[in-house]
Write an enzyme that holds these catalytic residues in place. Sequence first.
Site, PDB file in Angstrom:
ATOM      1  N   ARG A 132       0.830  -1.221   0.000  1.00 42.21           N
ATOM      2  CA  ARG A 132       0.000   0.000   0.000  1.00 42.21           C
ATOM      3  C   ARG A 132       0.867   1.276   0.000  1.00 42.21           C
ATOM      4  NH1 ARG A 132      -2.454  -3.446  -1.461  1.00 42.21           N
ATOM      5  NH2 ARG A 132      -4.148  -4.585  -0.469  1.00 42.21           N
ATOM      6  N   SER A 140     -11.009  -2.215   3.745  1.00 42.17           N
ATOM      7  CA  SER A 140     -10.250  -2.567   4.953  1.00 42.17           C
ATOM      8  C   SER A 140      -9.670  -1.294   5.549  1.00 42.17           C
ATOM      9  CB  SER A 140      -9.099  -3.508   4.610  1.00 42.17           C
ATOM     10  OG  SER A 140      -9.622  -4.715   4.162  1.00 42.17           O
ATOM     11  N   GLU A 199      -4.978   1.892   6.947  1.00 43.09           N
ATOM     12  CA  GLU A 199      -4.693   1.855   5.504  1.00 43.09           C
ATOM     13  C   GLU A 199      -5.438   3.028   4.852  1.00 43.09           C
ATOM     14  OE1 GLU A 199      -5.334  -1.887   3.434  1.00 43.09           O
ATOM     15  OE2 GLU A 199      -6.258  -0.811   1.768  1.00 43.09           O
TER      16      GLU A 199
HETATM   17  P1  FAD Z   1      -9.480   7.799  -3.071  1.00 38.09           P
HETATM   18  O1  FAD Z   1     -10.121   7.087  -1.928  1.00 38.09           O
HETATM   19  O2  FAD Z   1     -10.244   8.907  -3.690  1.00 38.09           O
HETATM   20  O3  FAD Z   1      -8.065   8.330  -2.609  1.00 38.09           O
HETATM   21  C1  FAD Z   1      -7.166   7.464  -1.935  1.00 38.09           C
HETATM   22  C2  FAD Z   1      -5.800   8.146  -1.904  1.00 38.09           C
HETATM   23  O4  FAD Z   1      -5.305   8.215  -3.245  1.00 38.09           O
HETATM   24  C3  FAD Z   1      -5.869   9.588  -1.399  1.00 38.09           C
HETATM   25  O5  FAD Z   1      -4.704   9.831  -0.632  1.00 38.09           O
HETATM   26  C4  FAD Z   1      -5.873  10.423  -2.675  1.00 38.09           C
HETATM   27  O6  FAD Z   1      -5.267  11.696  -2.457  1.00 38.09           O
HETATM   28  C5  FAD Z   1      -5.015   9.559  -3.592  1.00 38.09           C
HETATM   29  N1  FAD Z   1      -5.331   9.736  -5.014  1.00 38.09           N
HETATM   30  C6  FAD Z   1      -6.517   9.565  -5.628  1.00 38.09           C
HETATM   31  N2  FAD Z   1      -6.407   9.813  -6.942  1.00 38.09           N
HETATM   32  C7  FAD Z   1      -5.113  10.146  -7.149  1.00 38.09           C
HETATM   33  C8  FAD Z   1      -4.369  10.515  -8.307  1.00 38.09           C
HETATM   34  N3  FAD Z   1      -4.922  10.621  -9.517  1.00 38.09           N
HETATM   35  N4  FAD Z   1      -3.058  10.786  -8.157  1.00 38.09           N
HETATM   36  C9  FAD Z   1      -2.443  10.708  -6.931  1.00 38.09           C
HETATM   37  N5  FAD Z   1      -3.107  10.373  -5.809  1.00 38.09           N
HETATM   38  C10 FAD Z   1      -4.417  10.094  -5.915  1.00 38.09           C
HETATM   39  N6  FAD Z   1      -8.349  -1.674  -1.839  1.00 38.09           N
HETATM   40  C11 FAD Z   1      -7.506  -2.665  -2.182  1.00 38.09           C
HETATM   41  O7  FAD Z   1      -6.296  -2.408  -2.350  1.00 38.09           O
HETATM   42  N7  FAD Z   1      -7.966  -3.942  -2.362  1.00 38.09           N
HETATM   43  C12 FAD Z   1      -9.257  -4.284  -2.206  1.00 38.09           C
HETATM   44  O8  FAD Z   1      -9.617  -5.441  -2.387  1.00 38.09           O
HETATM   45  C13 FAD Z   1     -10.180  -3.256  -1.842  1.00 38.09           C
HETATM   46  N8  FAD Z   1     -11.482  -3.533  -1.664  1.00 38.09           N
HETATM   47  C14 FAD Z   1     -12.345  -2.531  -1.311  1.00 38.09           C
HETATM   48  C15 FAD Z   1     -13.707  -2.837  -1.144  1.00 38.09           C
HETATM   49  C16 FAD Z   1     -14.597  -1.843  -0.793  1.00 38.09           C
HETATM   50  C17 FAD Z   1     -16.043  -2.182  -0.596  1.00 38.09           C
HETATM   51  C18 FAD Z   1     -14.144  -0.512  -0.626  1.00 38.09           C
HETATM   52  C19 FAD Z   1     -15.111   0.585  -0.285  1.00 38.09           C
HETATM   53  C20 FAD Z   1     -12.807  -0.192  -0.807  1.00 38.09           C
HETATM   54  C21 FAD Z   1     -11.885  -1.210  -1.138  1.00 38.09           C
HETATM   55  N9  FAD Z   1     -10.525  -0.931  -1.321  1.00 38.09           N
HETATM   56  C22 FAD Z   1      -9.669  -1.943  -1.662  1.00 38.09           C
HETATM   57  C23 FAD Z   1     -10.010   0.426  -1.092  1.00 38.09           C
HETATM   58  C24 FAD Z   1     -10.011   1.352  -2.312  1.00 38.09           C
HETATM   59  O9  FAD Z   1     -11.045   1.006  -3.217  1.00 38.09           O
HETATM   60  C25 FAD Z   1      -8.678   1.353  -3.046  1.00 38.09           C
HETATM   61  O10 FAD Z   1      -7.616   1.748  -2.210  1.00 38.09           O
HETATM   62  C26 FAD Z   1      -8.718   2.286  -4.278  1.00 38.09           C
HETATM   63  O11 FAD Z   1      -7.558   2.065  -5.026  1.00 38.09           O
HETATM   64  C27 FAD Z   1      -8.802   3.773  -3.912  1.00 38.09           C
HETATM   65  O12 FAD Z   1      -9.108   4.496  -5.103  1.00 38.09           O
HETATM   66  P2  FAD Z   1      -9.970   5.843  -5.073  1.00 38.09           P
HETATM   67  O13 FAD Z   1     -10.038   6.365  -6.446  1.00 38.09           O
HETATM   68  O14 FAD Z   1     -11.266   5.632  -4.409  1.00 38.09           O
HETATM   69  O15 FAD Z   1      -9.029   6.744  -4.175  1.00 38.09           O
END
Ligand code: FAD
Length: 303
Positions: free
Chosen positions: A176, A226, A296
């Site tokens: 991560r 998580s 995380e």
């Molecule tokens: P956000 O939540 O919007 O942002 C997360 C971080 O990334 C922030 O610090 C933000 O500033 C940064 N960020 C966003 N976009 C950019 C960009 N373009 N450039 C630089 N930084 C950026 N994660 C896993 O790893 N594995 C799983 O199996 C998993 N399962 C999930 C299941 C559920 C039901 C949920 C709700 C979440 C899950 N996640 C999982 C967590 C999450 O979906 C991931 O970490 C995902 O990659 C986050 O993407 P996001 O666009 O929503 O980022």
Amino acid sequence: MNYSRILDEIKAICPHSFIRLAEPMANHTFIQTGGNADIYIKPENVEEVQKITRYSFIKRIPLTILGYGTNVIIRDRGIRGIVMILDNLNEIKVYENEIKAESGASIIDVSKAALKHHLSGMEFACGIPGSVGGALMMNAGAYGGEISFVLKKAKVIMMSGDLRTLDESDFQFGYRRSIFEKENYMVLEAIFQLEKGSSMQIQEKMDRFTSLRQQKQPLEYPSCGSVFKRPPNCFAGKLISDSGLQGKRIGGAEVSTKHAGFIVNVNHATSTDYLHLIQYIQETVKRKYNIEIETEVKIIGEE
Ligand code: FAD
């Protein structure tokens, strides 16, 4: 800060971008909590992303980039400065064994494009609800796969507004963790390197992962996935359930009874409810097992 003046100035240089003042971030996070962003912007193209980034750098206005908000808790006091969301940059293109995807594309859609073109390697991402940018930043992973295994190149924008292209030797991926986080790089585009495979096998794998998620995760409630990182040699979820915390509720936030690693919004929770519950879990696990569990999920916004 005079936000209406900033709004006018940004509108003048970025006429195509969507801009709003005092936008409730609860509308942009999966857990449906969080206070207002002073200025909320959805740029229409890379040129405008670059202009906004340069503008905030020169004017020293804090700039926060968000994806789909699936892995963040935004404090109830909100976010000062500008919040930029790149979901209008969402093109996905397939070339032979490679997929090029813009930052605001859904990583689930990338895995679907891979399936359609008989490309294997993205199956793990078929249920991760975030954007490509968020997935790179977090080195998202599941079921034995992760972004670091498939990412070949990334185009980023630095806080100064300059563009840079990175390759495998730059990414510094860990659990991560990534260069994108370390250097505050904003992801604009990713190129994934995949392998030709059998559509049937790719589909089977995706179906298996989807069914595992449905069985184990509380997908019927808002959550941020998580909440805690895996501590060395154990699982945060197991420590939490062994501590008897499943079902523990503070305000409207509850430790899921289905998956102890998830905190679900069961009844109009606030971010403060989430943060208090996280602290309670961390203290309980520390007291019982002398293990510190780290979050995380990213916690951002004004304290
Ligand atoms: P956000 O939540 O919007 O942002 C997360 C971080 O990334 C922030 O610090 C933000 O500033 C940064 N960020 C966003 N976009 C950019 C960009 N373009 N450039 C630089 N930084 C950026 N994660 C896993 O790893 N594995 C799983 O199996 C998993 N399962 C999930 C299941 C559920 C039901 C949920 C709700 C979440 C899950 N996640 C999982 C967590 C999450 O979906 C991931 O970490 C995902 O990659 C986050 O993407 P996001 O666009 O929503 O980022």
